[in-house]
Write a protein that holds these residues in place. Structure first.
Motif, PDB file in Angstrom:
ATOM      1  N   MET B   1       0.845  -1.201   0.000  1.00 22.06           N
ATOM      2  CA  MET B   1       0.000   0.000   0.000  1.00 22.06           C
ATOM      3  C   MET B   1       0.882   1.254   0.000  1.00 22.06           C
ATOM      4  SD  MET B   1      -3.070  -1.291   0.266  1.00 22.06           S
ATOM      5  CE  MET B   1      -3.951  -2.714   0.924  1.00 22.06           C
ATOM      6  N   ARG B   2       0.393   2.282  -0.684  1.00 23.99           N
ATOM      7  CA  ARG B   2       1.131   3.549  -0.707  1.00 23.99           C
ATOM      8  C   ARG B   2       0.224   4.657  -0.182  1.00 23.99           C
ATOM      9  NH1 ARG B   2       3.156   5.489  -5.674  1.00 23.99           N
ATOM     10  NH2 ARG B   2       5.079   6.142  -4.645  1.00 23.99           N
ATOM     11  N   LEU B   3       0.896   5.663   0.350  1.00 22.98           N
ATOM     12  CA  LEU B   3       0.166   6.764   0.978  1.00 22.98           C
ATOM     13  C   LEU B   3       0.643   8.093   0.397  1.00 22.98           C
ATOM     14  CD1 LEU B   3      -1.842   7.532   3.227  1.00 22.98           C
ATOM     15  CD2 LEU B   3       0.093   7.589   4.826  1.00 22.98           C
ATOM     16  N   GLY B   4      -0.284   8.855  -0.160  1.00 24.60           N
ATOM     17  CA  GLY B   4       0.061  10.168  -0.705  1.00 24.60           C
ATOM     18  C   GLY B   4      -0.662  11.269   0.041  1.00 24.60           C
ATOM     19  N   LEU B   5      -0.109  12.448  -0.027  1.00 19.89           N
ATOM     20  CA  LEU B   5      -0.775  13.632   0.539  1.00 19.89           C
ATOM     21  C   LEU B   5      -1.319  14.482  -0.603  1.00 19.89           C
ATOM     22  CD1 LEU B   5      -1.413  15.744   2.773  1.00 19.89           C
ATOM     23  CD2 LEU B   5       0.841  16.742   2.271  1.00 19.89           C
ATOM     24  N   GLY B   6      -2.563  14.971  -0.443  1.00 22.91           N
ATOM     25  CA  GLY B   6      -3.037  15.944  -1.411  1.00 22.91           C
ATOM     26  C   GLY B   6      -4.368  15.589  -2.045  1.00 22.91           C
ATOM     27  N   PRO B   7      -4.635  16.192  -3.214  1.00 26.31           N
ATOM     28  CA  PRO B   7      -3.843  17.226  -3.868  1.00 26.31           C
ATOM     29  C   PRO B   7      -3.845  18.518  -3.046  1.00 26.31           C
ATOM     30  CG  PRO B   7      -5.432  16.260  -5.393  1.00 26.31           C
ATOM     31  CD  PRO B   7      -5.810  15.803  -4.032  1.00 26.31           C
ATOM     32  N   ALA B  25       7.966  14.055   7.023  1.00 21.47           N
ATOM     33  CA  ALA B  25       8.220  13.623   8.399  1.00 21.47           C
ATOM     34  C   ALA B  25       7.164  12.648   8.904  1.00 21.47           C
ATOM     35  CB  ALA B  25       8.275  14.850   9.315  1.00 21.47           C
ATOM     36  N   SER B  26       6.164  12.348   8.070  1.00 26.69           N
ATOM     37  CA  SER B  26       5.070  11.477   8.505  1.00 26.69           C
ATOM     38  C   SER B  26       4.936  10.254   7.618  1.00 26.69           C
ATOM     39  CB  SER B  26       3.748  12.260   8.497  1.00 26.69           C
ATOM     40  OG  SER B  26       3.858  13.412   9.293  1.00 26.69           O
ATOM     41  N   SER B  27       5.979   9.946   6.859  1.00 25.86           N
ATOM     42  CA  SER B  27       6.051   8.700   6.097  1.00 25.86           C
ATOM     43  C   SER B  27       5.141   8.645   4.877  1.00 25.86           C
ATOM     44  CB  SER B  27       5.750   7.499   7.019  1.00 25.86           C
ATOM     45  OG  SER B  27       6.274   6.323   6.452  1.00 25.86           O
ATOM     46  N   PHE B  28       4.722   9.797   4.368  1.00 24.80           N
ATOM     47  CA  PHE B  28       3.974   9.786   3.106  1.00 24.80           C
ATOM     48  C   PHE B  28       4.944   9.456   1.962  1.00 24.80           C
ATOM     49  CE2 PHE B  28       0.966  11.901   5.740  1.00 24.80           C
ATOM     50  CZ  PHE B  28      -0.280  11.745   5.139  1.00 24.80           C
ATOM     51  N   ASP B  29       4.430   8.765   0.945  1.00 27.05           N
ATOM     52  CA  ASP B  29       5.262   8.395  -0.199  1.00 27.05           C
ATOM     53  C   ASP B  29       5.363   9.502  -1.235  1.00 27.05           C
ATOM     54  OD1 ASP B  29       5.806   5.497   0.347  1.00 27.05           O
ATOM     55  OD2 ASP B  29       3.618   5.445   0.355  1.00 27.05           O
ATOM     56  N   CYS B  30       4.388  10.402  -1.233  1.00 28.18           N
ATOM     57  CA  CYS B  30       4.322  11.383  -2.323  1.00 28.18           C
ATOM     58  C   CYS B  30       3.503  12.594  -1.884  1.00 28.18           C
ATOM     59  CB  CYS B  30       3.666  10.730  -3.550  1.00 28.18           C
ATOM     60  SG  CYS B  30       3.610  11.772  -5.019  1.00 28.18           S
ATOM     61  N   LEU B 188      -8.530   9.064  -4.225  1.00 21.29           N
ATOM     62  CA  LEU B 188      -8.453  10.375  -3.569  1.00 21.29           C
ATOM     63  C   LEU B 188      -9.383  10.350  -2.362  1.00 21.29           C
ATOM     64  CD1 LEU B 188      -8.557  12.730  -6.707  1.00 21.29           C
ATOM     65  CD2 LEU B 188      -6.571  11.740  -5.569  1.00 21.29           C
ATOM     66  N   CYS B 189      -8.822  10.530  -1.191  1.00 21.14           N
ATOM     67  CA  CYS B 189      -9.579  10.292   0.049  1.00 21.14           C
ATOM     68  C   CYS B 189      -9.701  11.562   0.880  1.00 21.14           C
ATOM     69  CB  CYS B 189      -8.852   9.260   0.904  1.00 21.14           C
ATOM     70  SG  CYS B 189      -8.534   7.702   0.078  1.00 21.14           S
ATOM     71  N   PRO B 190     -10.841  11.713   1.577  1.00 23.89           N
ATOM     72  CA  PRO B 190     -10.929  12.796   2.563  1.00 23.89           C
ATOM     73  C   PRO B 190     -10.068  12.450   3.786  1.00 23.89           C
ATOM     74  CG  PRO B 190     -12.873  11.433   2.655  1.00 23.89           C
ATOM     75  CD  PRO B 190     -12.067  10.919   1.508  1.00 23.89           C
ATOM     76  N   ASN B 191      -9.841  13.455   4.587  1.00 29.32           N
ATOM     77  CA  ASN B 191      -8.949  13.266   5.732  1.00 29.32           C
ATOM     78  C   ASN B 191      -9.545  12.356   6.808  1.00 29.32           C
ATOM     79  OD1 ASN B 191      -7.699  14.567   8.522  1.00 29.32           O
ATOM     80  ND2 ASN B 191      -6.259  14.384   6.815  1.00 29.32           N
ATOM     81  N   THR B 192     -10.843  12.083   6.676  1.00 23.37           N
ATOM     82  CA  THR B 192     -11.520  11.324   7.737  1.00 23.37           C
ATOM     83  C   THR B 192     -11.421   9.814   7.562  1.00 23.37           C
ATOM     84  OG1 THR B 192     -13.506  11.586   6.404  1.00 23.37           O
ATOM     85  CG2 THR B 192     -13.206  13.130   8.236  1.00 23.37           C
ATOM     86  N   VAL B 193     -10.850   9.330   6.470  1.00 24.35           N
ATOM     87  CA  VAL B 193     -10.867   7.878   6.223  1.00 24.35           C
ATOM     88  C   VAL B 193     -10.057   7.138   7.280  1.00 24.35           C
ATOM     89  CG1 VAL B 193     -11.249   7.897   3.738  1.00 24.35           C
ATOM     90  CG2 VAL B 193      -8.916   8.082   4.636  1.00 24.35           C
ATOM     91  N   GLU B 194     -10.482   5.903   7.514  1.00 23.63           N
ATOM     92  CA  GLU B 194      -9.770   5.048   8.464  1.00 23.63           C
ATOM     93  C   GLU B 194      -9.039   3.954   7.700  1.00 23.63           C
ATOM     94  OE1 GLU B 194      -9.374   5.485  11.585  1.00 23.63           O
ATOM     95  OE2 GLU B 194     -10.752   7.178  11.821  1.00 23.63           O
ATOM     96  N   ALA B 195      -7.944   3.505   8.252  1.00 21.21           N
ATOM     97  CA  ALA B 195      -7.128   2.495   7.572  1.00 21.21           C
ATOM     98  C   ALA B 195      -7.937   1.232   7.282  1.00 21.21           C
ATOM     99  CB  ALA B 195      -5.905   2.165   8.430  1.00 21.21           C
ATOM    100  N   GLY B 196      -8.767   0.838   8.221  1.00 21.91           N
ATOM    101  CA  GLY B 196      -9.511  -0.412   8.049  1.00 21.91           C
ATOM    102  C   GLY B 196     -10.396  -0.405   6.820  1.00 21.91           C
ATOM    103  N   GLU B 197     -11.083   0.710   6.573  1.00 18.18           N
ATOM    104  CA  GLU B 197     -11.980   0.750   5.411  1.00 18.18           C
ATOM    105  C   GLU B 197     -11.193   0.802   4.097  1.00 18.18           C
ATOM    106  OE1 GLU B 197     -14.717   4.028   5.913  1.00 18.18           O
ATOM    107  OE2 GLU B 197     -13.156   5.369   6.630  1.00 18.18           O
ATOM    108  N   LEU B 198     -10.002   1.399   4.129  1.00 18.48           N
ATOM    109  CA  LEU B 198      -9.175   1.420   2.915  1.00 18.48           C
ATOM    110  C   LEU B 198      -8.661   0.010   2.604  1.00 18.48           C
ATOM    111  CD1 LEU B 198      -7.067   4.676   3.514  1.00 18.48           C
ATOM    112  CD2 LEU B 198      -9.199   4.417   2.223  1.00 18.48           C
ATOM    113  N   ILE B 199      -8.239  -0.692   3.631  1.00 19.91           N
ATOM    114  CA  ILE B 199      -7.723  -2.057   3.433  1.00 19.91           C
ATOM    115  C   ILE B 199      -8.837  -2.975   2.931  1.00 19.91           C
ATOM    116  CG2 ILE B 199      -6.799  -4.053   4.679  1.00 19.91           C
ATOM    117  CD1 ILE B 199      -5.341  -1.920   6.506  1.00 19.91           C
ATOM    118  N   LEU B 226      -2.609   6.244   9.465  1.00 20.69           N
ATOM    119  CA  LEU B 226      -2.746   5.395   8.273  1.00 20.69           C
ATOM    120  C   LEU B 226      -1.475   4.642   7.869  1.00 20.69           C
ATOM    121  CD1 LEU B 226      -4.775   7.921   6.059  1.00 20.69           C
ATOM    122  CD2 LEU B 226      -5.679   5.959   7.321  1.00 20.69           C
ATOM    123  N   ALA B 227      -0.300   5.255   8.039  1.00 20.46           N
ATOM    124  CA  ALA B 227       0.905   4.675   7.427  1.00 20.46           C
ATOM    125  C   ALA B 227       1.192   3.269   7.945  1.00 20.46           C
ATOM    126  CB  ALA B 227       2.102   5.597   7.663  1.00 20.46           C
ATOM    127  N   GLY B 228       1.193   3.104   9.241  1.00 25.57           N
ATOM    128  CA  GLY B 228       1.522   1.794   9.807  1.00 25.57           C
ATOM    129  C   GLY B 228       0.549   0.713   9.379  1.00 25.57           C
TER     130      GLY B 228
END
Lengths: 314, 241
Positions: B1-7, B25-30, B188-199, B226-228
């Motif tokens: 899994m990859r994690l991006g910030l934005g747009p 500093a928070s382990s985002f990939d992009c 493209l996700c809102p800031n409220t998403v949880e890792a479990g629902e993405l997985i 989310l990153a971990g």
């Protein structure tokens, strides 16, 4: 007098065919050096579909420089406007100006090389009409950008100067024009500007080939093959080999042009160069963009020249 | 899994830079920007991680976009990613633009004869001109990763053969379906998403989740949440406590 440094095209030239990853890394290092030396600005050049990979996207390169530096101005010298949609350039320039805190300038000109126009599905003969339509549109977009983006109009002829004069936009005069030609062009510009009722711009910009050296013999031996490459390239674009013209004859024709253009090079010690630049300042060019990068010079030589010129910039 | 910030909205240098630094500093990939490759090239100077540009396709000549992508990718030594947003009413125009863009970025000597585009123009008025052209310089990456924003599943038939990945906006109940590209599906996700629902949405596949965040604090919070879990099944939640 403000001094800019240029003209960077990130070319992988036959005599020094560096990979473009290195050339763009070098560009960012050169921009940092220019900033530390006190230059007003660094200027980038644009061409398309050429074997040495001449930079086709000045704004992408400008974005990287604006991100790497904090005070240095960045300009295009020049963007070939008839090949670009004004809306696209205006939007991109506004973004870079906002993020770059007002350090972006746009020099724009007609362009002349047929394969470039053809690549984008345009007719070279339409370039004047395209410029007439695109330049006012771009000027309007750049005026409302925050901070506003200064536009300079690249010129080598009185007709082009009159177009800029009608819009009251400052000139970016070509490096190959001598003082008499510049005076004539400025007169044509002023006449057109006054007829259009436009105010005089604060200043004009001038591009000059300049190389500061403390050892002319050493540096001329290094510089001449690079200058010859650059002038051959521009010459070949301006007047390509005619159908039926043999290669030897064509090269002879190019060499004659090279000799003529080299007469405008300012080459020598810093004090001598300073005196020559002040002569152009007196004509009305408050910003002089000094081309000290010709293709892809050996880096120690380029940096020596930048440091010598930087003493004048400070 | 990859994690991006934005747009990320391109509001001011200070704000964008702060977000980019927080992402690093928070382990985002992009770090993705809502802007052209030129803006992404600028942001790339503020972060060592990858940068993404969200750009319209179909409005302007695709060779300009190809050139922007190539130069931006070179300035950041091969860290650029691109999300194409179809922006023309006629899907045929968008399709041709995607084809020419892909061909140009490949470095091929191209000659395109379409309904909407002819590249090079080979116009009689231009005199003798080359019958083919090539993008030069080419990008630093052998293949710049490109996704197509496709909320209505209209573009898969075009994007798949071109090697593009598919991207969509997050909605509850989203499932990935069968894998179609070597690129992970982007969302493209809102800031409220949880890792479990993405997985759960990804199922057996990899996902590339690009998460909105407007402040450095939001960036750090999203990264920590989310990153971990996205990177390793059975992530021990107590690590974050």
């Amino acid at each position: 007098m403000r001094l800019g440094i240029g003209i960077f095209g990130m070319q992988s030239v036959p005599q020094r065919p560096d990979h473009h990853v290195k050339l763009y890394r070098d560009l960012l290092e050169d921009a940092e050096l220019a900033e530390s030396l006190g230059f007003d600005s660094i200027w980038l050049s644009e061409h398309h579909f050429w074997f040495d990979g001449y930079c086709p996207s000045d704004l992408a390169a400008a974005g990287a420089i604006l991100g790497r530096t904090s005070k240095l101005g960045v300009g295009t010298a020049v963007m070939l406007l008839p090949m670009h949609p004004a809306a696209r350039v205006g939007a991109d320039a506004a973004t870079l100006s906002r993020l770059g805190e007002g350090r972006l300038s746009l020099g724009v000109a007609l362009g002349y090389r047929e394969p470039e126009f053809d690549g984008f599905g345009l007719r070279r003969k339409d370039r004047g009409k395209l410029m007439d339509a695109l330049l006012p549109e771009l000027a309007a977009l750049c005026a409302v950008a925050r901070p506003a983006v200064p536009i300079y109009v690249g010129v080598a002829t009185a007709v082009a100067a009159q177009r800029a004069g009608r819009l009251g936009l400052p000139l970016f005069a070509d490096s190959t024009m001598n003082p008499d030609e510049l005076r004539e062009m400025l007169a044509a510009y002023d006449a057109a500007r006054e007829a259009a009722g436009m105010p005089a711009p604060a200043t004009h910009a001038l591009q000059r080939d300049v190389f500061v050296t403390d050892d002319p013999d050493r540096d001329w031996a290094m510089l001449f093959p690079e200058l010859r490459y650059m002038r051959r390239q521009y010459g070949a674009w301006s007047f390509p080999q005619a159908v039926g013209e043999d290669v030897a004859g064509y090269r002879e024709r190019l060499e004659a042009d090279i000799e003529a253009k080299l007469k405008n090079l300012i080459f020598g010690p810093a004090l001598e160069v300073e005196g020559r630049l002040h002569e152009f300042e007196a004509l009305g060019f408050g910003l002089i963009v000094c081309r000290s990068q010709f293709g892809n010079l050996p880096r120690p030589a380029l940096h020596r020249a930048m440091e010598g010129l930087g003493r004048l910039a400070r | 899994m990859r994690l991006g910030l934005g747009p990320v909205a391109l509001t001011s240098a200070a704000q964008v830079r702060a977000l980019a630094e927080a992402a690093t500093a928070s382990s985002f990939d992009c770090v993705w920007v809502d802007g052209t490759p030129a803006a992404a090239a600028m942001v790339a100077q503020w972060t060592p991680v990858r940068v993404g540009a969200v750009v319209d396709v179909g409005l302007h000549h695709p060779l300009h976009l190809a050139e922007d992508i190539a130069v931006a990718d070179l300035t950041c030594a091969g860290r650029l990613e691109v999300l194409l947003r179809p922006a023309h009413d006629d899907p045929g125009v968008v399709k041709e633009h995607m084809h020419v863009l892909t061909a140009a970025l490949s470095g091929a000597h191209i000659q395109w004869e379409g309904l909407h585009l002819r590249v090079p123009g080979r116009l009689a008025d231009n005199g003798p001109v080359p019958q083919r052209l090539a993008l030069n310089p080419r990008p630093a990456q052998p293949a710049v990763p490109i996704w197509v924003l496709d909320d209505q599943s209209e573009w898969a038939g075009v994007a798949d053969p071109l090697g593009f990945g598919m991207a969509s906006r997050w909605h509850h109940g989203l499932t990935f379906g069968a894998a179609r590209s070597r690129l992970p599906r982007a969302v493209l996700c809102p800031n409220t998403v949880e890792a479990g629902e993405l997985i759960e949405a990804a199922g057996d596949q990899a996902g590339y989740f690009i998460v909105e965040a407007g402040t450095p604090v939001e960036v750090r919070t999203a990264g920590r949440r989310l990153a971990g879990p996205l990177r390793m099944p059975g992530f021990p939640g107590w690590v974050n406590e």
